[in-house]
Design an enzyme around this catalytic site. Sequence first.
Site, short mmCIF file in Angstrom:
data_model
loop_
_atom_site.label_atom_id
_atom_site.label_comp_id
_atom_site.label_asym_id
_atom_site.label_seq_id
_atom_site.Cartn_x
_atom_site.Cartn_y
_atom_site.Cartn_z
N ASP A 1 0.87 -1.18 0.00
CA ASP A 1 0.00 0.00 0.00
C ASP A 1 0.91 1.24 0.00
OD1 ASP A 1 -2.25 1.72 0.61
OD2 ASP A 1 -1.53 1.73 2.68
N ASP B 1 -0.26 5.10 0.94
CA ASP B 1 -0.53 6.08 2.01
C ASP B 1 -0.54 5.41 3.37
OD1 ASP B 1 -1.10 8.54 0.40
OD2 ASP B 1 -2.56 7.18 -0.49
C1 XBP Z 1 -5.47 6.15 0.59
C2 XBP Z 1 -6.63 6.96 0.24
C3 XBP Z 1 -6.43 8.11 -0.66
C4 XBP Z 1 -5.59 9.22 -0.10
C5 XBP Z 1 -5.70 10.46 -0.97
O1 XBP Z 1 -5.89 4.83 0.95
O2 XBP Z 1 -7.72 6.71 0.67
O3 XBP Z 1 -7.69 8.61 -0.99
O4 XBP Z 1 -6.06 9.58 1.19
O5 XBP Z 1 -5.40 10.20 -2.30
P1 XBP Z 1 -4.90 3.58 0.84
P2 XBP Z 1 -6.34 10.72 -3.50
O6 XBP Z 1 -3.67 3.93 1.63
O7 XBP Z 1 -5.68 2.46 1.49
O8 XBP Z 1 -4.64 3.29 -0.61
O9 XBP Z 1 -6.79 12.09 -3.12
O10 XBP Z 1 -5.46 10.68 -4.74
O11 XBP Z 1 -7.49 9.74 -3.58
MG MG Z 2 -2.98 3.10 3.52
#
Ligand code: XBP
Ligand code: MG
Length: 234
Positions: free
Chosen positions: A12, A14
């Site tokens: 993953d 973020d």
């Molecule tokens: C990450 C997200 C993303 C980020 C923002 O989830 O939910 O929406 O917060 O990115 P994960 P965007 O780590 O589970 O993939 O604004 O580009 O969506």
């Molecule tokens: Mg995440």
Amino acid sequence: MTGFSLDALILDVDGTLAETEELHRLCFNRAFAEAGLPWSWSVADYRRLLATTGGRERIVRFVGEVEPERAAALAGHEDPFVRRLHARKTELYAEGVRRGEVALCPGIAELVRRARELGIALAIATTTSRANVEALLDAHPEALPRAWFATLVCGEDTGRKKPDPEVYRLALERLGVRPDRALAVEDSTNGVLAAKGAGVPVVAIPSLYTAGDDFSAADRVLESAAELVPLLGR
Ligand code: XBP
Ligand code: MG
């Protein structure tokens, strides 16, 4: 502690590769301010809103909470107003990442290097936008060389975002690896559920914003990626 025998490590982004959500939050707020909107997400607001994955989906949910009439006039997360706001947020975020405003999580560089040494394929499975992932890899070329990743599966590549398992199914298909020969690393309940939904074992490593999440579906909960390094094997 027993280790993991695997052909692919699916990461993953973020909260897993880097603590990115605080910069995401600030950039949402900057995009709102630039557009003359009276919206500002606090840390507590953002923690709650993170349950909705995807930035455009998150904006639509919030508008529904604070301005239901405006929300009723929107064509969901495909609405041009939402798209414009989110595109500006993405621009601001990628600039911040390229300026080095997000550090990698502890142990991530070692984990990626060890997987590479063992011949374990590497992939990304994220709901975030591709531009954000590319900015992060570009900002950390030594720890995360783009060429080491067999595939990047991003928000634009799927119809449904996590906790739906689509992003993991697509990563497995592109890797040509069976789910039980892969291992996912995730920091949130939604991420853990997405991996498990595709049959992929998952190690959860809580991040700043997900420390209170429910990780009961994870195969293992660790404190940092550094703890996973000695558990990797083929
Ligand atoms: C990450 C997200 C993303 C980020 C923002 O989830 O939910 O929406 O917060 O990115 P994960 P965007 O780590 O589970 O993939 O604004 O580009 O969506
Ligand atoms: Mg995440």
